[in-house]
Design a protein around this motif. Sequence first.
Motif, PDB file in Angstrom:
ATOM      1  N   MET A   1       0.830  -1.195   0.000  1.00  0.00           N
ATOM      2  CA  MET A   1       0.000   0.000   0.000  1.00  0.00           C
ATOM      3  C   MET A   1       0.875   1.259   0.000  1.00  0.00           C
ATOM      4  O   MET A   1       0.567   2.220  -0.680  1.00  0.00           O
ATOM      5  CB  MET A   1      -0.906  -0.017   1.234  1.00  0.00           C
ATOM      6  N   LYS A   2       1.963   1.214   0.774  1.00  0.00           N
ATOM      7  CA  LYS A   2       2.853   2.369   0.837  1.00  0.00           C
ATOM      8  C   LYS A   2       3.521   2.605  -0.514  1.00  0.00           C
ATOM      9  O   LYS A   2       3.721   3.748  -0.919  1.00  0.00           O
ATOM     10  CB  LYS A   2       3.899   2.129   1.921  1.00  0.00           C
ATOM     11  N   ALA A   3       3.837   1.522  -1.205  1.00  0.00           N
ATOM     12  CA  ALA A   3       4.456   1.660  -2.526  1.00  0.00           C
ATOM     13  C   ALA A   3       3.465   2.260  -3.520  1.00  0.00           C
ATOM     14  O   ALA A   3       3.846   3.054  -4.383  1.00  0.00           O
ATOM     15  CB  ALA A   3       4.935   0.296  -3.016  1.00  0.00           C
ATOM     16  N   PHE A   4       2.190   1.917  -3.414  1.00  0.00           N
ATOM     17  CA  PHE A   4       1.185   2.474  -4.306  1.00  0.00           C
ATOM     18  C   PHE A   4       1.000   3.972  -4.068  1.00  0.00           C
ATOM     19  O   PHE A   4       0.857   4.751  -4.993  1.00  0.00           O
ATOM     20  CB  PHE A   4      -0.151   1.747  -4.124  1.00  0.00           C
ATOM     21  N   LEU A   5       1.006   4.378  -2.778  1.00  0.00           N
ATOM     22  CA  LEU A   5       0.820   5.798  -2.468  1.00  0.00           C
ATOM     23  C   LEU A   5       1.987   6.653  -2.938  1.00  0.00           C
ATOM     24  O   LEU A   5       1.821   7.842  -3.171  1.00  0.00           O
ATOM     25  CB  LEU A   5       0.609   5.976  -0.957  1.00  0.00           C
ATOM     26  N   LYS A   6       3.156   6.057  -3.073  1.00  0.00           N
ATOM     27  CA  LYS A   6       4.323   6.785  -3.562  1.00  0.00           C
ATOM     28  C   LYS A   6       4.538   6.589  -5.057  1.00  0.00           C
ATOM     29  O   LYS A   6       5.478   7.152  -5.616  1.00  0.00           O
ATOM     30  CB  LYS A   6       5.569   6.337  -2.805  1.00  0.00           C
ATOM     31  N   SER A   7       3.675   5.829  -5.709  1.00  0.00           N
ATOM     32  CA  SER A   7       3.870   5.537  -7.123  1.00  0.00           C
ATOM     33  C   SER A   7       3.549   6.766  -7.980  1.00  0.00           C
ATOM     34  O   SER A   7       2.797   7.658  -7.583  1.00  0.00           O
ATOM     35  CB  SER A   7       2.990   4.366  -7.560  1.00  0.00           C
ATOM     36  N   ASP A   8       4.142   6.791  -9.155  1.00  0.00           N
ATOM     37  CA  ASP A   8       3.948   7.907 -10.080  1.00  0.00           C
ATOM     38  C   ASP A   8       2.500   7.982 -10.555  1.00  0.00           C
ATOM     39  O   ASP A   8       1.956   9.075 -10.730  1.00  0.00           O
ATOM     40  CB  ASP A   8       4.899   7.739 -11.265  1.00  0.00           C
ATOM     41  N   LEU A   9       1.867   6.846 -10.757  1.00  0.00           N
ATOM     42  CA  LEU A   9       0.476   6.818 -11.209  1.00  0.00           C
ATOM     43  C   LEU A   9      -0.452   7.487 -10.199  1.00  0.00           C
ATOM     44  O   LEU A   9      -1.284   8.332 -10.552  1.00  0.00           O
ATOM     45  CB  LEU A   9       0.046   5.361 -11.441  1.00  0.00           C
ATOM     46  N   PHE A  10      -0.290   7.140  -8.930  1.00  0.00           N
ATOM     47  CA  PHE A  10      -1.147   7.730  -7.897  1.00  0.00           C
ATOM     48  C   PHE A  10      -0.883   9.218  -7.732  1.00  0.00           C
ATOM     49  O   PHE A  10      -1.808  10.018  -7.572  1.00  0.00           O
ATOM     50  CB  PHE A  10      -0.939   7.007  -6.565  1.00  0.00           C
ATOM     51  N   LEU A  11       0.389   9.619  -7.768  1.00  0.00           N
ATOM     52  CA  LEU A  11       0.720  11.032  -7.602  1.00  0.00           C
ATOM     53  C   LEU A  11       0.194  11.862  -8.770  1.00  0.00           C
ATOM     54  O   LEU A  11      -0.270  12.991  -8.586  1.00  0.00           O
ATOM     55  CB  LEU A  11       2.228  11.210  -7.443  1.00  0.00           C
ATOM     56  N   ARG A  12       0.235  11.325  -9.969  1.00  0.00           N
ATOM     57  CA  ARG A  12      -0.332  12.044 -11.117  1.00  0.00           C
ATOM     58  C   ARG A  12      -1.849  12.151 -11.013  1.00  0.00           C
ATOM     59  O   ARG A  12      -2.432  13.185 -11.324  1.00  0.00           O
ATOM     60  CB  ARG A  12       0.043  11.341 -12.422  1.00  0.00           C
ATOM     61  N   PHE A  13      -2.493  11.099 -10.551  1.00  0.00           N
ATOM     62  CA  PHE A  13      -3.941  11.146 -10.352  1.00  0.00           C
ATOM     63  C   PHE A  13      -4.309  12.174  -9.298  1.00  0.00           C
ATOM     64  O   PHE A  13      -5.229  12.962  -9.468  1.00  0.00           O
ATOM     65  CB  PHE A  13      -4.459   9.763  -9.947  1.00  0.00           C
ATOM     66  N   LEU A  14      -3.567  12.162  -8.190  1.00  0.00           N
ATOM     67  CA  LEU A  14      -3.847  13.100  -7.110  1.00  0.00           C
ATOM     68  C   LEU A  14      -3.618  14.543  -7.565  1.00  0.00           C
ATOM     69  O   LEU A  14      -4.415  15.431  -7.255  1.00  0.00           O
ATOM     70  CB  LEU A  14      -2.963  12.759  -5.909  1.00  0.00           C
ATOM     71  N   GLY A  15      -2.570  14.779  -8.326  1.00  0.00           N
ATOM     72  CA  GLY A  15      -2.302  16.120  -8.844  1.00  0.00           C
ATOM     73  C   GLY A  15      -3.370  16.570  -9.829  1.00  0.00           C
ATOM     74  O   GLY A  15      -3.818  17.717  -9.791  1.00  0.00           O
ATOM     75  N   GLY A  16      -3.808  15.666 -10.691  1.00  0.00           N
ATOM     76  CA  GLY A  16      -4.870  16.004 -11.628  1.00  0.00           C
ATOM     77  C   GLY A  16      -6.185  16.271 -10.927  1.00  0.00           C
ATOM     78  O   GLY A  16      -6.950  17.165 -11.306  1.00  0.00           O
ATOM     79  N   PHE A  17      -6.462  15.511  -9.893  1.00  0.00           N
ATOM     80  CA  PHE A  17      -7.683  15.734  -9.123  1.00  0.00           C
ATOM     81  C   PHE A  17      -7.649  17.090  -8.437  1.00  0.00           C
ATOM     82  O   PHE A  17      -8.647  17.818  -8.413  1.00  0.00           O
ATOM     83  CB  PHE A  17      -7.846  14.615  -8.093  1.00  0.00           C
ATOM     84  N   ALA A  18      -6.498  17.446  -7.869  1.00  0.00           N
ATOM     85  CA  ALA A  18      -6.371  18.738  -7.182  1.00  0.00           C
ATOM     86  C   ALA A  18      -6.517  19.890  -8.177  1.00  0.00           C
ATOM     87  O   ALA A  18      -7.217  20.872  -7.914  1.00  0.00           O
ATOM     88  CB  ALA A  18      -5.028  18.820  -6.470  1.00  0.00           C
ATOM     89  N   ILE A  19      -5.899  19.781  -9.338  1.00  0.00           N
ATOM     90  CA  ILE A  19      -6.012  20.829 -10.356  1.00  0.00           C
ATOM     91  C   ILE A  19      -7.448  20.936 -10.848  1.00  0.00           C
ATOM     92  O   ILE A  19      -7.983  22.034 -11.038  1.00  0.00           O
ATOM     93  CB  ILE A  19      -5.038  20.551 -11.520  1.00  0.00           C
ATOM     94  N   GLY A  20      -8.114  19.802 -11.031  1.00  0.00           N
ATOM     95  CA  GLY A  20      -9.506  19.818 -11.464  1.00  0.00           C
ATOM     96  C   GLY A  20     -10.434  20.419 -10.428  1.00  0.00           C
ATOM     97  O   GLY A  20     -11.355  21.167 -10.761  1.00  0.00           O
TER      98      GLY A  20
END
Length: 50
Positions: A1-20
């Motif tokens: 789970m910790k590896a997923f939260l630090k993954s590039d895919l999750f961080l890009r999703f989180l950044g896109g969600f915040a920008i949206g």
Amino acid sequence: MKAFLKSDLFLRFLGGFAIGAVGMVMLQPDEPPMFSSTAVAATSTDGSAL
């Protein structure tokens, strides 16, 4: 789970969600939409429309 939260895919999703979310707040119209108002019908009964 910790590896997923630090993954590039999750961080890009989180950044896109915040920008949206910020974009949705910034682009909201100043006046409320007209969808909730009731329609006003013409009530003319003088016979000119007949």
